[in-house]
Scaffold this motif. Structure first.
Motif, PDB file in Angstrom:
ATOM      1  N   TYR A  22      64.493  65.394  18.591  1.00 21.63           N
ATOM      2  CA  TYR A  22      65.420  64.253  18.599  1.00 21.63           C
ATOM      3  C   TYR A  22      66.280  64.274  19.864  1.00 21.63           C
ATOM      4  N   LYS A  23      66.678  65.467  20.258  1.00 20.74           N
ATOM      5  CA  LYS A  23      67.607  65.603  21.381  1.00 20.74           C
ATOM      6  C   LYS A  23      66.915  65.542  22.742  1.00 20.74           C
ATOM      7  N   VAL A  24      65.822  66.288  22.926  1.00 21.77           N
ATOM      8  CA  VAL A  24      65.253  66.451  24.274  1.00 21.77           C
ATOM      9  C   VAL A  24      63.912  65.763  24.478  1.00 21.77           C
ATOM     10  N   GLY A  25      63.147  65.487  23.406  1.00 23.27           N
ATOM     11  CA  GLY A  25      61.871  64.803  23.556  1.00 23.27           C
ATOM     12  C   GLY A  25      60.695  65.720  23.827  1.00 23.27           C
TER      13      GLY A  25
ATOM     14  N   PRO B 123      63.404  54.831  27.172  1.00 21.51           N
ATOM     15  CA  PRO B 123      63.532  56.081  26.406  1.00 21.51           C
ATOM     16  C   PRO B 123      64.968  56.295  25.919  1.00 21.51           C
TER      17      PRO B 123
ATOM     18  N   HIS C 173      66.839  58.718  26.494  1.00 19.90           N
ATOM     19  CA  HIS C 173      67.601  59.178  27.658  1.00 19.90           C
ATOM     20  C   HIS C 173      66.617  59.504  28.782  1.00 19.90           C
TER      21      HIS C 173
ATOM     22  N   TYR D 164      63.248  62.016  28.732  1.00 19.26           N
ATOM     23  CA  TYR D 164      62.776  62.231  27.362  1.00 19.26           C
ATOM     24  C   TYR D 164      61.260  62.441  27.317  1.00 19.26           C
TER      25      TYR D 164
ATOM     26  N   ASN E  34      63.375  68.768  31.389  1.00 19.97           N
ATOM     27  CA  ASN E  34      64.514  67.908  31.722  1.00 19.97           C
ATOM     28  C   ASN E  34      65.805  68.709  31.666  1.00 19.97           C
TER      29      ASN E  34
ATOM     30  N   ARG F 124      62.647  57.953  16.809  1.00 18.30           N
ATOM     31  CA  ARG F 124      63.937  58.385  17.357  1.00 18.30           C
ATOM     32  C   ARG F 124      64.898  57.209  17.550  1.00 18.30           C
TER      33      ARG F 124
END
Length: 610
Positions: free
Chosen positions: A71-74, A232, A234, A237, A242, A306
């Motif tokens: 969810y946070k970084v992809g 995306p 962020h 993602y 990243n 997401r």
């Protein structure tokens, strides 16, 4: 719309617990002595071992913390959670057959043969408390999720004790795991692992399917994916590296998989429980494929949906969770699935953790019985050792429940447990692995490597941050902020240096007699005379039939949910799951009937006698 668990989900979870206990009791008769109890008599079918290898490597972490990481970084999260496949590919190619050729009964027996009794004592003193702490912490973490998912809030009065929903869950789950590990031994652990693998795959596959359908609701999948990539959550993602998951962390995670799994107690134990080295390689080879593909299946719903799960919505739904993103997977299940299937998803998450918990119980029982009790009572009969193993499994389970209850009252339980486990696991796993790779290394090398690693990693974890807090400087601050990465990198380097230098001090007497015997065994393939022969057939038939029965018990109620219209399920999801379970059970029964028919048994017996 978010649903909540109801009586159907409680029934499904109750059936899951019942099936686990039933497996233990049905397989208890297969254990005649300590070798049967602790390593399944080295006759456990390799497909079951492969499923066990995979499911015990994960826990509720995959559906909670790993889902939160996706969810946070992809995409970078997929990189680290599929990296275990690299380790298991290496195990398949090099370690599997060698561990099987050791012909040991317990992992610590290999440690003693390779490194001597002193190193074995050090590892035993480290492994038992760490594994017990892991089991208690795992029970605690799992039951936080379970009590929340089932809505068990408030207090319960039981036998005069005022218990929270969390405490009740810990006691129930602990008793279930004790019941089947203490009665059925390693065979029951592996058979229940296979059942839990199937539960997890069916539940997660159906959720993934309906997540793809939800993702494609406003158009085609390809069109929506193109729009998703263009917009995306962020920047980065969809990139493998990243800013939210730096390269150093990703590399450190991959290194700890590659360098710790080959030396784990679980890998050694699963290698020695199959009939021969060919079966060992097959089991690890198939699990390599699982490690590469199944984490993608499990994490796909969170990745695809997401943007349909705003963080604000998750915070409102799960205000008591520190990181609401970690509830994203169960939130998707509550949105897309009917009651009944929600219970199945909860059971799948339970399965991922309980299999690991049972593995911890079994390994600690092996270490205590074979490497401590038998050391002080060498003339104990094989059957009595099995009884000691069962009793020790009982007490180990009770202790882990107590540890979990204590951890539930500590503010920093997660951090403290993770710190201790990571320090000891890194220090112990590398030397076990390198012991097979550095044949010329003297027997004392393992103990020295462990001690040096513990000193260095403890310095990184405790001393350097203390120095930085007293007298801040760039060097100490860098190590403090990236302690995980430095512990991994330095541990690998220290272990390699110790083993490399030890070769320079090698003397003709550096190897113990047992170490020399070990390397003789490693050069000697498992012969046909060492394979149990037709005795393999009876436990195999029983094990496969128990799996089939377990799937029927699970599948029929789900099928009936739709047949009698108990749930509002327009998509026939419960019925689909029930059909999958029952069909697979029938297929397993049919295949075992074909493979283990009376004619086949007679033919195999004649071949074996030749």
């Amino acid at each position: 719309m978010i649903k909540s668990a109801n009586y159907l989900d409680f029934i499904v979870v109750g059936l899951y617990f019942f099936v686990m206990i039933l497996c233990g009791f049905l397989l208890a008769k297969a254990n005649k002595n300590d070798k049967d109890f602790f390593k399944g008599g080295s006759i456990i079918p390799w497909p079951m071992v492969s499923l066990s290898l995979f499911i015990t490597a994960f826990s509720a972490y995959m559906f909670v913390a790993a889902a939160g990481q996706v969810y946070k970084v992809g995409i970078p999260a997929f990189v680290i959670y599929t990296s275990t496949a690299i380790a298991y590919l290496y195990i398949t190619m090099y370690f599997a057959k060698r561990y099987r050729r050791t012909r040991v009964t317990s992992p610590m027996e290999y440690v003693e043969m390779r490194f001597g009794p002193l190193t074995k004592s050090i590892m035993t003193l480290l492994q038992i408390p760490v594994l017990m702490l892991m089991a208690g912490n795992m029970l605690y973490v799992l039951c936080i999720f379970l009590s929340s998912a089932l809505g068990l809030k408030g207090n319960f009065e039981i036998l005069g004790l005022n218990l929270t929903g969390l405490h009740v869950c810990m006691v129930i789950v602990g008793i279930v795991v004790i019941a089947y590990t203490a009665t059925g031994g390693l065979l029951a652990v592996i058979v229940t692992d296979a059942v839990q693998f199937i539960i997890a795959i069916i539940a997660s596959s159906l959720l993934a399917f309906y997540s793809i359908r939800e993702f494609s609701e406003d158009g085609t999948f390809i069109t929506n994916m193109q729009n998703y990539i263009s917009n995306p959550p962020h920047p980065g993602y969809f990139h493998p590296i990243n800013d939210l998951q730096p390269f150093a962390f990703t590399l450190g995670w991959i290194m700890i998989q590659v360098f710790s799994h080959p030396g784990s107690m679980q890998v050694i134990q699963r290698s020695i429980c199959v009939p021969d080295e060919k079966a060992a390689k097959k089991s690890f080879g198939l699990s390599t494929v699982f490690f590469l593909l199944i984490p993608i299946l499990w994490l796909m719903p969170v990745f695809l949906l997401r943007n349909k799960l705003p963080l604000e919505e998750l915070k409102a739904l799960w205000p008591h969770i520190k990181n609401p993103a970690e509830a994203s997977y169960i939130t998707i299940a509550l949105k897309l699935l009917p009651n009944g299937m929600i219970g199945l998803v909860i059971s799948a998450i339970l399965a991922a953790s309980i299999s690991t918990l049972a593995g911890c119980y079994n390994i600690v029982s092996v270490i205590f019985t074979k490497d401590i009790y038998q050391k002080f009572s060498p003339n104990t009969s094989s059957r009595k050792l099995m009884t000691v193993g069962r009793v020790s499994s009982l007490f180990i389970g009770i202790i882990s429940i107590c540890i979990g209850l204590v951890l539930s009252g500590l503010a920093d339980a997660f951090k403290t447990t993770f710190t201790i486990v990571s320090l000891v696991s890194i220090a112990v796993s590398f030397p076990i692995m390198l012991g097979l790779m550095f044949k010329k290394a003297p027997a004392w090398t393992g103990g020295v490597a462990i001690i040096v690693c513990l000193i260095v990693t403890s310095s990184i974890e405790f001393i350097i941050p203390a120095i930085n807090s007293i007298s801040p400087n760039g060097f100490c601050a860098q190590i403090t902020n990236h302690a995980f990465e430095y512990k991994v990198f330095v541990s690998v380097l220290v272990s390699l240096v110790v083993f490399g230098i030890s070769i320079l001090f090698k003397k003709p007497s550096s190897h113990t007699d047992s170490s020399a015997k070990l390397f003789e065994l490693l050069d000697k393939p498992i012969s046909q005379d060492e394979v149990t022969g037709t005795v393999v057939l009876i436990p195999s038939i029983r094990a496969y039939r128990v799996i089939a029965l377990s799937l029927v018990i699970f599948g029929v109620p789900l099928f009936l949910c739709k047949l009698f219209n108990i749930t509002k399920d327009p998509n026939y999801i419960n019925m689909s799951a029930g059909i999958c379970f029952v069909t697979l059970a029938g297929l397993i029964y049919w295949l075992t009937s074909m493979k283990y028919s009376p004619i086949t048994i007679v033919r195999d017996q004649k071949q074996y006698l030749k």
